[in-house]
Design a protein around this motif. Structure first.
Motif, short mmCIF file in Angstrom:
data_model
loop_
_atom_site.label_atom_id
_atom_site.label_comp_id
_atom_site.label_asym_id
_atom_site.label_seq_id
_atom_site.Cartn_x
_atom_site.Cartn_y
_atom_site.Cartn_z
N LYS A 168 0.85 -1.18 0.00
CA LYS A 168 0.00 0.00 0.00
C LYS A 168 0.88 1.24 0.00
N THR A 169 0.59 2.16 -0.92
CA THR A 169 1.42 3.36 -1.03
C THR A 169 0.66 4.63 -0.66
N SER A 170 -0.67 4.57 -0.67
CA SER A 170 -1.42 5.77 -0.27
C SER A 170 -2.33 5.41 0.89
N PHE A 171 -2.45 6.36 1.81
CA PHE A 171 -3.18 6.12 3.05
C PHE A 171 -4.20 7.23 3.27
N ASP A 172 -5.24 6.88 4.03
CA ASP A 172 -6.28 7.84 4.39
C ASP A 172 -6.19 8.12 5.88
N LEU A 173 -6.45 9.36 6.26
CA LEU A 173 -6.46 9.77 7.65
C LEU A 173 -7.93 9.89 8.06
N LYS A 174 -8.34 9.06 9.02
CA LYS A 174 -9.75 9.01 9.40
C LYS A 174 -9.91 9.39 10.87
N LEU A 175 -10.82 10.33 11.11
CA LEU A 175 -11.16 10.73 12.46
C LEU A 175 -12.22 9.78 12.98
N ILE A 176 -11.92 9.08 14.05
CA ILE A 176 -12.84 8.10 14.64
C ILE A 176 -13.68 8.77 15.73
N GLY A 177 -13.06 9.62 16.51
CA GLY A 177 -13.73 10.30 17.61
C GLY A 177 -12.80 11.33 18.22
N PHE A 178 -13.26 11.98 19.30
CA PHE A 178 -12.43 13.00 19.94
C PHE A 178 -12.90 13.18 21.37
N VAL B 132 -9.32 20.31 18.03
CA VAL B 132 -9.39 19.31 16.96
C VAL B 132 -9.99 19.94 15.71
N ILE B 133 -11.06 20.76 15.87
CA ILE B 133 -11.69 21.42 14.71
C ILE B 133 -10.68 22.33 14.02
N LYS B 134 -9.92 23.11 14.78
CA LYS B 134 -8.91 24.01 14.19
C LYS B 134 -7.85 23.22 13.43
N GLU B 135 -7.39 22.10 13.99
CA GLU B 135 -6.34 21.32 13.32
C GLU B 135 -6.89 20.63 12.06
N VAL B 136 -8.11 20.10 12.15
CA VAL B 136 -8.74 19.47 10.98
C VAL B 136 -8.93 20.50 9.88
N ARG B 137 -9.31 21.72 10.26
CA ARG B 137 -9.49 22.82 9.30
C ARG B 137 -8.18 23.09 8.57
N ALA B 138 -7.09 23.13 9.29
CA ALA B 138 -5.78 23.40 8.70
C ALA B 138 -5.33 22.24 7.81
N ILE B 139 -5.55 21.02 8.26
CA ILE B 139 -5.10 19.84 7.49
C ILE B 139 -5.88 19.70 6.20
N VAL C 283 -3.78 13.15 17.67
CA VAL C 283 -3.88 12.33 18.88
C VAL C 283 -3.42 13.18 20.08
N GLU C 284 -2.39 13.97 19.88
CA GLU C 284 -1.87 14.83 20.94
C GLU C 284 -2.93 15.85 21.38
N LEU C 285 -3.80 16.25 20.43
CA LEU C 285 -4.85 17.22 20.75
C LEU C 285 -6.09 16.57 21.36
N GLY C 286 -6.17 15.24 21.33
CA GLY C 286 -7.32 14.55 21.94
C GLY C 286 -8.23 13.85 20.94
N ALA C 287 -7.76 13.72 19.71
CA ALA C 287 -8.57 13.02 18.69
C ALA C 287 -8.20 11.56 18.63
N GLU C 288 -9.16 10.75 18.22
CA GLU C 288 -8.89 9.32 17.98
C GLU C 288 -8.82 9.16 16.47
N ILE C 289 -7.65 8.72 15.97
CA ILE C 289 -7.38 8.69 14.54
C ILE C 289 -7.02 7.29 14.08
N GLU C 290 -7.40 6.99 12.84
CA GLU C 290 -7.04 5.71 12.20
C GLU C 290 -6.40 6.03 10.86
N VAL C 291 -5.29 5.36 10.58
CA VAL C 291 -4.63 5.49 9.28
C VAL C 291 -4.90 4.19 8.53
#
Length: 168
Positions: A98-108, A116-123, A159-167
Motif C-alpha cells: 500500500k502506497t497511499s493512506f487515508d487519515l480518518k477521524l474516529i472520535g475525539f 481538533v476542529i482548528k487542526e482538521v481545518r488546517a489539514i 492524537v496529541e490534541l485529543g482526537a482518535e485517529i485511524e490510518v
C-alpha cells in the motif's frame, strides 16, 4: 456383503454359481467335495492363502504382480499431483504494497473539540463550518491518498490534541 469372484472367461451361469457366501452351518454345503475343500482352506495360514489366490488367478489369466504395479503407479501419480497442488498452495503470494493512506477521524475528547476542529481545518483546507461538521460527524475521512509518513505525522498531531485517529 458377500465375497464374489469375477473371472472373465466364465459364462454368466458360472459367474452366478461363483458368488458364494460361507454357510453358517456346514450341513448346508451342496457338495461333499466343496465342503472338504472349504474346511481345508480355512485351516491355511494367511501367506498360504495369498499364494493359493495368486496361483489360481494366474491360472485364469490375471497377473497379480502387474495389477499391483499398476496400482502403485497410479498411487504415485495421485501423490505427486497432490504434492504439486500442495506446493502450489504453499507458493509465496506477492502482497500488494500500500502506497497511499487515508487519515480518518474516529472520535475525539469533548474537552478538546475546538482544538481538533482548528487542526482538521488546517489539514483539510476547510472553512470553519465544514471542519466543525466533519469533526461532529465522526467517523469521517479527513484527508485521502497521503504517503504513510505524512499520515503518521498528522495522526500524531491530532492524537496529541485529543482526537482518535485511524490510518488506513
Amino acid at each position: 456383503m458377500s465375497p464374489s469372484v469375477t473371472i472373465r472367461s466364465m459364462s454368466s451361469e458360472a459367474l452366478e454359481a461363483a458368488e458364494w457366501t460361507p454357510p453358517p452351518n456346514p450341513t448346508e454345503f451342496r457338495s461333499p467335495k466343496v465342503e472338504e475343500l472349504y474346511f481345508k482352506l480355512i485351516e491355511l495360514e494367511k501367506d498360504e492363502l495369498k499364494l493359493l489366490a495368486k496361483i489360481t488367478l494366474a491360472e485364469v489369466g490375471v497377473d497379480i504382480e502387474e495389477e499391483e504395479r499398476r496400482r502403485a503407479a497410479l498411487l504415485e501419480q495421485l501423490q505427486a499431483s497432490g504434492a504439486a497442488g500442495a506446493a502450489a498452495n504453499d507458493a509465496p503470494v506477492e502482497e500488494e504494497v500500500k502506497t497511499s493512506f487515508d487519515l480518518k477521524l474516529i472520535g475525539f475528547d469533548a474537552k478538546s473539540k475546538i482544538k481538533v476542529i482548528k487542526e482538521v481545518r488546517a489539514i483539510a483546507g476547510l472553512g470553519l463550518k465544514e471542519a466543525k461538521e466533519l469533526v461532529e460527524g465522526a467517523p469521517k475521512v479527513i484527508k485521502k491518498d497521503m504517503k504513510q509518513e505524512e499520515a503518521e505525522e498528522l495522526k500524531a498531531k491530532l492524537v496529541e490534541l485529543g482526537a482518535e485517529i485511524e490510518v488506513s
